[in-house]
Design an enzyme around this catalytic site. Structure first.
Site, mmCIF file in Angstrom:
data_model
loop_
_atom_site.group_PDB
_atom_site.id
_atom_site.type_symbol
_atom_site.label_atom_id
_atom_site.label_comp_id
_atom_site.label_asym_id
_atom_site.label_seq_id
_atom_site.Cartn_x
_atom_site.Cartn_y
_atom_site.Cartn_z
ATOM 1 N N SER A 60 0.532 -1.252 -0.226
ATOM 2 C CA SER A 60 0.058 0.006 0.098
ATOM 3 C C SER A 60 0.768 1.310 -0.090
ATOM 4 C CB SER A 60 -0.909 -0.122 1.324
ATOM 5 O OG SER A 60 -1.650 1.127 1.194
ATOM 6 N N MET B 198 -8.349 8.771 -1.508
ATOM 7 C CA MET B 198 -9.175 9.108 -0.526
ATOM 8 C C MET B 198 -9.709 10.703 -0.723
ATOM 9 S SD MET B 198 -7.350 8.130 2.901
ATOM 10 C CE MET B 198 -6.613 6.544 2.903
ATOM 11 N N ASP C 136 -7.098 -5.404 4.221
ATOM 12 C CA ASP C 136 -6.589 -4.141 4.064
ATOM 13 C C ASP C 136 -6.634 -3.456 5.483
ATOM 14 O OD1 ASP C 136 -5.344 -1.797 3.197
ATOM 15 O OD2 ASP C 136 -6.958 -1.137 2.222
ATOM 16 N N MET D 234 -12.422 -4.769 4.640
ATOM 17 C CA MET D 234 -11.359 -3.811 5.354
ATOM 18 C C MET D 234 -11.081 -4.157 6.762
ATOM 19 S SD MET D 234 -10.504 -1.153 3.725
ATOM 20 C CE MET D 234 -9.777 -0.321 4.468
ATOM 21 N N ASP E 135 -4.228 4.050 -2.896
ATOM 22 C CA ASP E 135 -5.425 4.403 -2.234
ATOM 23 C C ASP E 135 -5.701 6.091 -2.480
ATOM 24 O OD1 ASP E 135 -5.928 2.340 -0.208
ATOM 25 O OD2 ASP E 135 -4.076 2.936 0.753
ATOM 26 N N HIS F 130 -0.838 -1.289 -4.357
ATOM 27 C CA HIS F 130 -2.218 -0.953 -3.948
ATOM 28 C C HIS F 130 -2.208 0.585 -3.757
ATOM 29 C CE1 HIS F 130 -6.180 -1.418 -1.563
ATOM 30 N NE2 HIS F 130 -5.504 -0.484 -0.764
ATOM 31 N N HIS G 129 -7.801 1.382 -5.013
ATOM 32 C CA HIS G 129 -8.757 1.415 -4.038
ATOM 33 C C HIS G 129 -9.364 3.019 -3.545
ATOM 34 C CE1 HIS G 129 -9.729 0.699 0.819
ATOM 35 N NE2 HIS G 129 -10.730 0.971 -0.042
ATOM 36 N N MET H 55 -11.700 5.322 -1.913
ATOM 37 C CA MET H 55 -12.370 5.755 -0.883
ATOM 38 C C MET H 55 -12.798 6.938 -1.031
ATOM 39 S SD MET H 55 -9.598 3.988 1.900
ATOM 40 C CE MET H 55 -8.386 4.116 0.694
HETATM 41 C C1 DX5 Z 1 -6.522 2.674 4.709
HETATM 42 C C2 DX5 Z 1 -6.119 2.067 3.287
HETATM 43 C C3 DX5 Z 1 -5.088 1.077 3.517
HETATM 44 C C4 DX5 Z 1 -3.673 1.484 4.483
HETATM 45 C C5 DX5 Z 1 -3.013 0.328 4.830
HETATM 46 O O1 DX5 Z 1 -7.791 3.395 4.491
HETATM 47 O O2 DX5 Z 1 -6.956 1.562 2.483
HETATM 48 O O3 DX5 Z 1 -4.776 0.616 2.149
HETATM 49 O O4 DX5 Z 1 -3.022 2.412 3.667
HETATM 50 O O5 DX5 Z 1 -1.966 0.738 5.639
HETATM 51 P P1 DX5 Z 1 -1.475 -0.050 6.675
HETATM 52 O O6 DX5 Z 1 -1.136 -1.447 6.189
HETATM 53 O O7 DX5 Z 1 -0.262 0.679 7.339
HETATM 54 O O8 DX5 Z 1 -2.563 -0.366 7.607
HETATM 55 ZN ZN ZN Z 2 -6.408 0.447 0.639
#
Ligand code: DX5
Ligand code: ZN
Length: 224
Positions: free
Chosen positions: A8, A37, A179, A141, A35, A33, A66, A68
């Site tokens: 990630s 947001m 995740d 999650m 993210d 991965h 991913h 969000m």
């Molecule tokens: C959380 C993200 C994860 C996160 C994982 O909202 O979707 O992908 O970055 O990071 P760790 O492994 O540090 O929890």
């Molecule tokens: Zn994620």
């Protein structure tokens, strides 16, 4: 189904991403991965299309996005248009906020990209069952989405077991991705519950030797 690790990226050192990618390349991570947001569905804002523009050109490691965001039906089609035929292999959106799952699934799959559906820790796992025929991946999650570096919510592990049983029962080969809060010392709890794609951010990027860390994670897969 072959289990693998997805790194990630939000936990990486953004001052020197090229070096981070070189180090990941030496390890056996299967996916990056990524993210995204929006500061609305989750209380944080991360990376978006500017960074992705550069990464899709340079990364030889497949990218898994991913989302969000609270409006995936509007935002994801723009990404699909822009990044199809590039190194994006999967796009996941949250079940709780996607208003037309069949439509978005069709659009993503038509572009040759996998469609994943994510379940928030507070959402019952059975909510995903009615969408199962539209998805290529189910993301459970294991922290509240929004930040890297949180502690795993262990009560989510029973959702992995429930989904894995449901999939077996229905003869479905859909990978379960997990995740949040995953480190080499808890990977085996998740894989033995039925998880296949293990996302880890700080669990990889805050260690000194990514290759060694990923190896340790892979070695804890069942049957290893
Ligand atoms: C959380 C993200 C994860 C996160 C994982 O909202 O979707 O992908 O970055 O990071 P760790 O492994 O540090 O929890
Ligand atoms: Zn994620």
């Amino acid at each position: 189904m072959k289990n693998f690790i997805a790194a990630s990226l939000i936990a990486a050192n953004f001052w020197n991403l090229e070096k981070e990618f070189k180090r990941l390349k030496e390890s056996r991570v299967g996916w990056i991965h990524y993210d995204i947001m929006d500061g609305h569905y989750v209380p944080n804002i991360t990376i978006g299309s500017c960074e992705l523009d550069s990464l899709v050109k340079k990364s030889s490691i497949p990218i898994d996005i991913h989302f969000m965001v609270s409006n995936p039906d509007e935002i994801v089609p723009l990404f699909v248009k822009k990044y199809k035929n590039l190194n994006v292999v999967n796009i996941t959106v949250h079940l709780e906020v996607c208003s037309n799952i069949p439509k978005l699934s069709r659009l993503i799959k038509r572009a040759g990209i996998g469609f994943g559906l994510a379940v928030h820790p507070s959402t019952p796992i059975k909510n995903i069952y009615k969408f199962i025929r539209y998805i290529d991946l189910a993301l459970i999650m294991t922290v509240k989405p929004g930040f890297a570096g949180q502690k795993i919510i262990t009560s989510c592990i029973k959702k992995i077991k429930a989904l894995s049983t449901y999939l077996k029962h229905n003869n479905l080969e859909i990978p379960i991705q997990v995740d949040g809060g995953i480190k080499s010392d808890n990977v085996s709890r998740l894989t033995s519950a039925g998880a296949n794609i293990i996302v880890s951010g700080t669990g990889i990027f805050k260690t000194n030797d990514y290759k060694e860390t990923v190896k340790e994670m892979i070695n804890s897969f069942p049957g290893k």
